[in-house]
Design a protein around this motif. Structure first.
Motif, PDB file in Angstrom:
ATOM      1  N   ILE A 251       3.786  -3.724  -3.937  1.00 34.80           N
ATOM      2  CA  ILE A 251       4.927  -2.907  -4.326  1.00 34.80           C
ATOM      3  C   ILE A 251       5.864  -3.684  -5.246  1.00 34.80           C
ATOM      4  CG2 ILE A 251       6.402  -3.501  -2.382  1.00 34.80           C
ATOM      5  CD1 ILE A 251       5.814   0.032  -3.759  1.00 34.80           C
ATOM      6  N   VAL A 252       5.988  -5.003  -5.038  1.00 29.53           N
ATOM      7  CA  VAL A 252       6.847  -5.803  -5.914  1.00 29.53           C
ATOM      8  C   VAL A 252       6.186  -5.998  -7.272  1.00 29.53           C
ATOM      9  CG1 VAL A 252       8.021  -8.026  -6.173  1.00 29.53           C
ATOM     10  CG2 VAL A 252       7.900  -6.939  -3.942  1.00 29.53           C
ATOM     11  N   GLN A 253       4.868  -6.123  -7.304  1.00 28.35           N
ATOM     12  CA  GLN A 253       4.167  -6.166  -8.575  1.00 28.35           C
ATOM     13  C   GLN A 253       4.385  -4.879  -9.361  1.00 28.35           C
ATOM     14  OE1 GLN A 253       0.127  -7.553  -7.145  1.00 28.35           O
ATOM     15  NE2 GLN A 253       0.151  -8.474  -9.176  1.00 28.35           N
ATOM     16  N   LEU A 254       4.386  -3.761  -8.668  1.00 33.17           N
ATOM     17  CA  LEU A 254       4.617  -2.484  -9.334  1.00 33.17           C
ATOM     18  C   LEU A 254       6.020  -2.434  -9.935  1.00 33.17           C
ATOM     19  CD1 LEU A 254       3.419   0.256 -10.002  1.00 33.17           C
ATOM     20  CD2 LEU A 254       4.270   1.112  -7.813  1.00 33.17           C
ATOM     21  N   ILE A 255       6.999  -2.992  -9.237  1.00 32.52           N
ATOM     22  CA  ILE A 255       8.353  -3.083  -9.796  1.00 32.52           C
ATOM     23  C   ILE A 255       8.331  -3.902 -11.085  1.00 32.52           C
ATOM     24  CG2 ILE A 255      10.673  -3.993  -9.403  1.00 32.52           C
ATOM     25  CD1 ILE A 255      10.303  -3.398  -6.444  1.00 32.52           C
TER      26      ILE A 255
END
Length: 297
Positions: A251-255
């Motif tokens: 999810i942080v990579q997606l951010i």
């Protein structure tokens, strides 16, 4: 002519004396308060404003567009796969890491000839930064430099997941071992002696005596591990870049991708950051309440 002191003077002096510790307390707390405001409160305010704005990486602020950013994030094709993978990674990492850390803590709990050497050996990986450890394992997994030959450590979604879990367990097991070891050493020896006199074996003693008495340490390790796993970025960014086929994107990579790769949309990235923050708050509150309920019972 001598002036007699008024009765109001002692009361005034008492109020002044009470104010001095209060002012000293504010003086001690002021640097921390300023740090929190500058590096936590203000950034959250900026991110909150971005989350309801049309804010491009290069175009800048283009006006309010609420709640478009949130609906776009929830409709993104990678959002739910990233959430599912992050949760899966968090569960796997937390279970393995805490079980191994507890086993290591029990192993080095008692003082013997090799205790110091073992404790140091287990703690050495914790001194290495996560990015450095990720680069080290990237070289270990690379077919060009790996001592294991042409083994595909990162070629499939399953192997990429377990290879990353191996890195995290190697890096953090000693750290969580240390936290649990502090809890174990805080248990009085009289408790174990009483359990032995009652005829309790090793496993009953461990389950009914040791585990309840280190519950606070276990809860702390669980909260740290879950939070860190949900915010995983460095290891996957260095090892897999979210591949293969976006199967290991967190999810942080997606951010990061929304903000700086492809979309270049700071508004959507901020909206997803707000959702992650709210999710972490709810999860941590639930964990604290669960711990408090167990301790009260």
């Amino acid at each position: 002519m001598t002036t007699l002191p008024s009765r109001a003077e002692p009361a005034t002096l008492s109020r002044v004396r009470r104010r001095r510790p209060s002012r000293q307390g504010w003086a001690y707390a002021a640097p921390t308060a300023v740090f929190v405001v500058i590096f936590f409160v203000i950034p959250i305010g900026i991110v909150a404003r971005m989350s309801v704005s049309d804010w491009g990486l290069f175009a800048g602020y283009q006006g309010i567009n609420a709640p478009e950013n949130f609906s776009d994030v929830l409709g993104d094709r990678l959002f739910w796969p990233a959430v599912g993978f992050t949760v899966k990674y968090t569960v796997v990492t937390t279970v393995i890491l805490l079980a191994l850390a507890l086993g290591l803590a029990l192993l080095v709990q008692e003082s013997h000839r090799w205790t110091g050497f073992l404790r140091t050996s287990f703690l050495v990986p914790s001194a290495l930064g996560l990015a450095s450890a990720s680069l080290l394992f990237y070289a270990l997994y690379s077919p060009q430099s790996s001592p294991f030959g042409a083994v595909s450590f990162l070629g499939t979604p399953t192997s990429a997941l377990w290879s990353t879990v191996a890195l995290i367990v190697w890096r953090y097991a000693g750290f969580y071992m240390l936290l649990l070891l502090v809890g174990l050493q805080g248990i009085p020896g009289d408790v174990y002696e009483a359990a032995r006199l009652d005829g309790a074996g090793r496993f009953p003693t461990f389950w009914h005596v040791t585990v309840p008495l280190i519950r606070s340490s276990l809860a702390l390790c669980t909260i740290l591990c879950v939070t860190g796993s949900l915010l995983a970025f460095d290891q996957f960014f260095i090892l897999t870049k979210g591949g293969p086929d976006n199967s290991t994107i967190t999810i942080v990579q997606l951010i990061y991708n929304m903000a700086f790769q492809g979309q270049n949309n700071l508004g959507r990235a901020a909206a997803l950051s707000i959702l992650v923050l709210l999710g972490l708050l709810v999860l941590n509150i639930a964990q604290f309440r669960g711990l408090r309920g167990k301790e009260e019972s």
